[in-house]
Structure formats: C-alpha cells, structure tokens
Design a protein around this motif. Structure first.
Motif, PDB file in Angstrom:
ATOM      1  N   VAL A 172       1.259  -1.537 -11.536  1.00  0.00           N
ATOM      2  CA  VAL A 172       0.338  -0.787 -10.668  1.00  0.00           C
ATOM      3  C   VAL A 172      -0.802  -1.688 -10.192  1.00  0.00           C
ATOM      4  O   VAL A 172      -1.162  -1.699  -9.008  1.00  0.00           O
ATOM      5  CB  VAL A 172      -0.222   0.445 -11.402  1.00  0.00           C
ATOM      6  N   LEU A 173      -1.377  -2.464 -11.116  1.00  0.00           N
ATOM      7  CA  LEU A 173      -2.486  -3.343 -10.766  1.00  0.00           C
ATOM      8  C   LEU A 173      -2.064  -4.382  -9.729  1.00  0.00           C
ATOM      9  O   LEU A 173      -2.780  -4.603  -8.738  1.00  0.00           O
ATOM     10  CB  LEU A 173      -3.009  -4.054 -12.021  1.00  0.00           C
ATOM     11  N   VAL A 174      -0.922  -5.009  -9.943  1.00  0.00           N
ATOM     12  CA  VAL A 174      -0.445  -6.028  -9.002  1.00  0.00           C
ATOM     13  C   VAL A 174      -0.146  -5.396  -7.641  1.00  0.00           C
ATOM     14  O   VAL A 174      -0.439  -5.985  -6.591  1.00  0.00           O
ATOM     15  CB  VAL A 174       0.803  -6.737  -9.568  1.00  0.00           C
ATOM     16  N   THR A 175       0.429  -4.213  -7.635  1.00  0.00           N
ATOM     17  CA  THR A 175       0.725  -3.522  -6.377  1.00  0.00           C
ATOM     18  C   THR A 175      -0.554  -3.216  -5.607  1.00  0.00           C
ATOM     19  O   THR A 175      -0.628  -3.401  -4.386  1.00  0.00           O
ATOM     20  CB  THR A 175       1.501  -2.217  -6.638  1.00  0.00           C
ATOM     21  N   ILE A 176      -1.570  -2.775  -6.323  1.00  0.00           N
ATOM     22  CA  ILE A 176      -2.847  -2.457  -5.676  1.00  0.00           C
ATOM     23  C   ILE A 176      -3.487  -3.710  -5.086  1.00  0.00           C
ATOM     24  O   ILE A 176      -3.928  -3.717  -3.929  1.00  0.00           O
ATOM     25  CB  ILE A 176      -3.812  -1.786  -6.677  1.00  0.00           C
ATOM     26  N   LEU A 177      -3.530  -4.780  -5.885  1.00  0.00           N
ATOM     27  CA  LEU A 177      -4.239  -5.992  -5.447  1.00  0.00           C
ATOM     28  C   LEU A 177      -3.476  -6.773  -4.385  1.00  0.00           C
ATOM     29  O   LEU A 177      -4.088  -7.375  -3.500  1.00  0.00           O
ATOM     30  CB  LEU A 177      -4.509  -6.898  -6.654  1.00  0.00           C
TER      31      LEU A 177
END
Length: 350
Positions: free
Chosen positions: A313-318
């Motif tokens: 989720v974090l990588v997708t957001i950033l």
C-alpha cells in the motif's frame, strides 16, 4: 550525393541534437528498463527470459550509435552521412574498450561526450557536403569518423572528470538532514533525468544507496508524472505513458528551450523526495536513476522492506497515487490558473 541544407538556425540545430539523443535513449535504454526486473522474476518459469535480458542489455551499449543515427535523420542527412555520424558517436561516446583480445562494449558510454561528438560529426558532415564530388562517398565517412571520433576520444577523460565532480557534489547531499536531503536528491535527479546527463550514470558512479537512492528515484517519478499530465492534452496516449513507463528524457529539448518547465517538476520532486525520506524509502545505485520505468524503483523499494500488505500500500501510494495527484495539482496551478505553461510547451514530435 545531395548537399545538406545548411540554412538552419542555431535553435533548430541544438534541438535536433537534443531530440536525437532523447530518441536514442528511448530506443536503447527503455527496453532493458521495461523487461529487466520482470524477466529476472520470471526466470524460474520462463528460462528464455535470460536471452531477453542479454539482448536488451546489449542494446543499452548502442546508445551512442542509435543517437547518432537519430540525429542524422533529423538533419535529413543521407545514409552515408548518417552512418558516419553514428560511427563517430560510438567512438567518442566511450562505450568501446580495447583489449588484447579485441574490442568490447562496456556500459552505455558518457551521454555528454556522446552529444559533443555527435555535434562535431554533424558540423564536419555539413562542411564537407558534396565538396569531393564522386569521392565524397569515400572521404566523408573517413573524415567524420577520424575528426569527430578523435575529438570525442580527446575530450572523454575531461568530460568524465566533470561528470564525476557532479556526482561527488550530489553524494555530499547525503550527509545532510534526511528529510532535507530527500527533497534535494529528488530535485537533483528530476533535473538530471531531463538533461543530457545520465541520471543512471551519475547514480552508479557515486554508488547511491539507501534513502538517497530512494528519494532520487521518487524525484524522477514525480517529475515524469508531472510532465506527462501537464502535456497529456497535446500528446498521444502512448507518448504520455512513455514519460513514466519509459523515460521523461523525451522532454529534454522542451525543458531546455523553456526552462520554466523545471519549476513544477522540481517542486513536486522535492515534495515526493522528502516524503520518501520520512517513510524510509530506499533504493540502489541502479534503481535511483530510472524512476517508475520498468517498475525498477518500486521493486527496489519493496526489496528493502518486509513485503506485506502495508508495504504494498505504501509503495503504491508513493510511486503512483501521490505522483498523479501532484501532477494534476501542477497542471491546475501552472497551466489552468496562472497560465505560465501551455500544453503545447510539452508537445513531443515523434
């Protein structure tokens, strides 16, 4: 042989050189970026992936030659002139290494010196034109290769010194406070990726790693999405996608012609680079210079994490959601609200 039309403005001359090199980068570097990580991941079930990796890696070493050929085409050179420019670029680009067993290809060469060599080669080809009449086909390749290639070989060590100096200056940023460093690394690499300087070469030369590499990569991601979105109304879907699926270097000529375009790119790159540092997003020397291309940046970031739902989720957001939001924000502020930028400024002529 036909004479080359020499009534070309300095502006068009420069743009032809820069556009040709940009196209060379797309043709030779993007295939490896797109398939490299994917093929490595699939080697267990798709052994032929090793052959794909070998082919695309070899193509990267042809950057100078393909750039020279693209430049020759933009100048409307005939095949003899174009081939001579490509050959000279290969020599002056620094990709050829001579050993006791013959010649080998090493890396992609120095993009700055490649550009210098191509420029000299074009000038020599234009000067010769058809002065030698029937002997032009014999003498033009020799003179272009020896003069332009020779000058390229002479300047190569000095250009490498400049590139190394730039790289060391960037490396010193790592010693700063992490968030500020992240913002600065993001801005620096967002500028490098749309300049004649190889962002991958700089990152590799100084051995960027950790948060510095992650922020550098995110800066490129932010810059590529920003340029793609601001110019989406005048570029085709394929060209728009090429900014981040491939490389934003295709905008190099437009950026240098209209320097104000760097402003929204640098702002968004600083924001995303700083956020990346806050969340400890990391990378490698190879991933730092590629951005979103081939998912190299996101996969490098995941490789430094414990891969779970939160990490994904974090990588997708950033790497996807935030760059898109920042891109549309830049379009609203600079294109629609202040009108400091018009979409045509970002038009790519393919």
């Amino acid at each position: 042989m036909e004479d080359v039309e020499m009534t070309i403005s300095k502006k068009d001359f420069t743009l032809n050189i820069l556009n040709g090199i940009s196209l060379g980068v797309v043709v030779t570097l993007v295939p490896a970026a797109l398939t490299g990580q994917l093929m490595k991941a699939l080697l267990g079930v798709f052994p032929l992936g090793a052959a794909v990796i070998s082919m695309t890696n070899f193509t990267m070493s042809l950057l100078a030659a393909v750039s020279g050929f693209c430049v020759g085409h933009l100048f409307k050179f005939n095949m003899i002139q174009t081939s001579a420019v490509a050959a000279a670029a290969m020599i002056g680009g620094g990709v050829i290494k001579q050993t006791t067993q013959g010649f080998i290809l090493s890396g992609t060469g120095d993009v700055i010196n490649t550009a210098l060599t191509i420029t000299v080669a074009v000038l020599v080809a234009q000067f010769i034109g058809n002065k030698f009449k029937n002997y032009t086909v014999l003498l033009l390749p020799l003179l272009v290769i020896v003069i332009a290639g020779g000058i390229g070989l002479t300047t190569l060590p000095f250009i490498k010194m400049v590139t190394t100096f730039i790289g060391m200056a960037i490396k010193n940023l790592v010693t700063l406070q992490p968030i500020l460093m992240g913002a600065l690394m993001g801005m620096v690499f967002a500028v490098l990726i749309v300049s004649p300087i190889s962002s991958v070469g700089i990152a590799t030369a100084v051995g960027l790693s950790g948060i510095a590499a992650g922020s550098a990569n995110l800066g490129i991601v932010a810059g590529s999405f920003t340029l793609a979105i601001m110019g989406s109304s005048v570029n085709s879907l394929g060209t728009t996608l090429a900014h981040f699926v491939g490389t934003p270097k295709i905008q190099m000529a437009n950026m240098l012609e209209k320097p104000f375009l760097f402003i929204p790119v640098m702002i968004n790159a600083a924001v995303l680079g700083a956020i990346g540092a806050i969340f400890n997003i990391q990378g490698t020397a190879m991933s730092a210079g590629f951005g979103f291309s081939g998912l190299i940046g996101p996969m490098a970031a995941l490789g430094a994490m414990k891969v779970d739902g939160a990490a994904l989720v974090l990588v997708t957001i950033l790497f996807l959601i935030l760059p898109i939001l920042l891109g549309f924000l830049a379009k609203y502020v600079f294109v629609k609200k202040t009108k400091r930028i018009v979409p045509k400024d970002l038009l790519i002529q393919v």
